[in-house]
Design an enzyme around this catalytic site. Structure first.
Site, short mmCIF file in Angstrom:
data_model
loop_
_atom_site.label_atom_id
_atom_site.label_comp_id
_atom_site.label_asym_id
_atom_site.label_seq_id
_atom_site.Cartn_x
_atom_site.Cartn_y
_atom_site.Cartn_z
N GLN A 88 0.81 -1.21 0.00
CA GLN A 88 0.00 0.00 0.00
C GLN A 88 0.85 1.26 0.00
O GLN A 88 2.05 1.24 0.27
CB GLN A 88 -0.92 0.01 1.21
CG GLN A 88 -0.20 -0.11 2.54
CD GLN A 88 -1.16 -0.35 3.70
OE1 GLN A 88 -1.42 0.54 4.49
NE2 GLN A 88 -1.69 -1.58 3.77
N HIS A 90 0.24 5.75 0.81
CA HIS A 90 -0.66 6.77 1.36
C HIS A 90 -0.42 8.11 0.66
O HIS A 90 0.72 8.45 0.32
CB HIS A 90 -0.44 6.92 2.86
CG HIS A 90 -0.48 5.63 3.60
ND1 HIS A 90 -1.57 4.79 3.58
CD2 HIS A 90 0.45 5.01 4.37
CE1 HIS A 90 -1.31 3.71 4.31
NE2 HIS A 90 -0.09 3.82 4.80
N GLU A 125 3.45 7.38 8.83
CA GLU A 125 3.54 6.27 9.78
C GLU A 125 4.98 6.08 10.27
O GLU A 125 5.94 6.24 9.52
CB GLU A 125 3.10 4.95 9.11
CG GLU A 125 1.66 4.92 8.67
CD GLU A 125 1.34 3.66 7.88
OE1 GLU A 125 0.15 3.31 7.80
OE2 GLU A 125 2.27 3.03 7.32
N HIS A 247 4.74 0.22 0.60
CA HIS A 247 5.24 -0.60 1.69
C HIS A 247 4.21 -1.65 2.08
O HIS A 247 3.04 -1.57 1.69
CB HIS A 247 5.57 0.26 2.92
CG HIS A 247 4.37 0.98 3.47
ND1 HIS A 247 3.87 2.14 2.91
CD2 HIS A 247 3.55 0.71 4.52
CE1 HIS A 247 2.82 2.56 3.59
NE2 HIS A 247 2.60 1.69 4.58
N ARG A 266 -3.95 0.48 -2.68
CA ARG A 266 -3.33 -0.84 -2.62
C ARG A 266 -2.75 -1.26 -3.97
O ARG A 266 -3.27 -0.91 -5.02
CB ARG A 266 -4.35 -1.88 -2.14
CG ARG A 266 -4.83 -1.61 -0.72
CD ARG A 266 -5.91 -2.58 -0.28
NE ARG A 266 -6.26 -2.35 1.12
CZ ARG A 266 -7.14 -1.45 1.53
NH1 ARG A 266 -7.78 -0.71 0.64
NH2 ARG A 266 -7.40 -1.30 2.81
#
Length: 383
Positions: A88, A90, A125, A247, A266
């Site tokens: 995925q 972001h 993240e 990642h 994804r």
């Protein structure tokens, strides 16, 4: 209104199918007789699973409002990854705002399977490994990808595109699921790996095989593993994922700190919706070195081990008794501390045992007394 500057909180467990069955129950002190997957423990004010104030019927976000404290800019999680998560990426904040507005204008329901943008936020993240942890992280060097593809003659079409037209074109071809050539490569690879045993864990084939064992009918996207860096992170090491970086978490336990967003595009290892065009538009398709994203903790004068990233929303620190038996600091923004191991006492009044957590509000002076084996993690808003 009574001011409460330090209160215990109770998080929420998420039973996603990819989670393990024992790690979180043992950590948090509950039983799981049905052996239902226990994937994530959430500590935050995310509307899907907000933490609550211990002893009160009030969600964490509402409590922050009641105390006239700033909202949390993060979600703290403990993860137990038994089965692989999807590959995925972001979006950045501008992409998220534009995508969210566009899908709203199209009338796509927030819970629709083909929805890409669930909110208007980015999703940076940071993770700290609690065990040996395996993940995919960014693109390999082109020469390395070509070498991996060269080992299988039926992947020659993909290798030829890589060397002739570049990384972006080859990666797009690996995701061109309507192409008979892509389907043939996927099916041939899947069949070969189903007949193999004793693969090396450091190879893409090991993880493709593991995926196919659990998901025998989901082959779309398996070619993408040849393009991505496969890394093993040792306990205590920290790695971050900025926007645009492809990642996937593969195996292990970690502490994760992220922004409050559900925006995920994804690329593979998933039966869920894959919007290839949108993925390619926000993904940074160029080789990257995972070592550039490893965070070496900065030891602060008070003994905190801070994992400092480029992110502006939040910061994570480890507090352990090996640094100092007493760690002191002033709370200037909302914080959550989680006791991962041992026990500690906060300001001589609030005891934190393994698996327990507390919310700290601005204006409090903290003296945290740690027992000899104590390890805690502290997440905090950045100004």
């Amino acid at each position: 209104m009574t001011n409460h500057k330090a209160v215990k909180i109770q998080g929420r467990v998420q039973a996603y199918q990819w989670g393990g069955t024992n790690f979180l129950p043992e950590l948090l002190g509950y039983t799981n007789p049905s052996q239902r997957p226990q994937a994530e423990y959430w500590l935050g004010a995310h509307p899907c699973a907000p933490a609550s104030i211990s002893g009160r019927e009030i969600a964490l976000g509402d409590f922050l409002s009641e105390q006239q404290a700033p909202p949390l800019q993060f979600l703290l999680k403990i993860l137990d990854v038994r089965d692989m998560l999807s590959i995925q990426v972001h979006p950045n904040k501008e992409q998220a705002k534009a995508g969210f507005a566009r899908e709203n204008a199209l009338g796509i329901a927030l819970d629709a399977k083909n929805r890409n943008y669930k909110d208007a936020n980015d999703k940076p993240e940071l993770m700290v490994a609690l065990s040996e942890f395996w993940l995919l992280h960014g693109f390999r060097p082109i020469a390395q990808i070509a070498e991996l593809l060269e080992n299988k003659s039926y992947l020659a079409p993909l290798r030829d595109i890589l060397l002739k037209d570049g990384l972006a074109q080859a990666f797009a071809h690996a995701l061109e699921f309507s192409s008979s050539a892509t389907q043939t490569m996927q099916q041939t690879l899947a069949q070969e790996l189903r007949d193999k045993s004793a693969l090396d864990k450091n190879t893409p084939e090991f993880w493709i095989q593991r995926w196919l064992e659990k998901n025998p009918t989901v082959e779309n996207g398996i070619l993408t593993l040849y393009f991505l860096n496969l890394i093993k992170v040792e306990p205590g090491m920290a790695v971050y994922q900025p926007d645009g970086l492809l990642h996937a978490y593969l195996e292990g336990q970690n502490v994760e700190l992220m922004a409050n967003s559900d925006n995920v595009l994804r690329a593979g290892l998933t039966p869920k919706h894959i919007d290839v065009a949108e993925l390619l538009s926000i993904c940074t398709i160029e080789p990257s070195n995972p070592n550039d994203y490893v965070i070496h903790p900065e030891i602060m004068p008070n003994g905190e081990r801070r994992f400092i990233t480029p992110f502006t929303e939040f910061e994570l620190a480890e507090l352990n008794a090996q640094s100092q038996s007493v760690i002191e600091w002033d709370v200037t923004a909302p914080e959550i501390i989680f006791c991962y191991q041992g026990s500690a006492t906060l300001n001589a009044t609030l005891d934190l045992q393994k698996g327990e957590s507390a919310l700290l509000l601005p204006g409090e002076k903290i003296a945290l007394h740690l027992q000899k084996d104590a390890i805690l993690f502290k997440a905090r808003n950045l100004p």
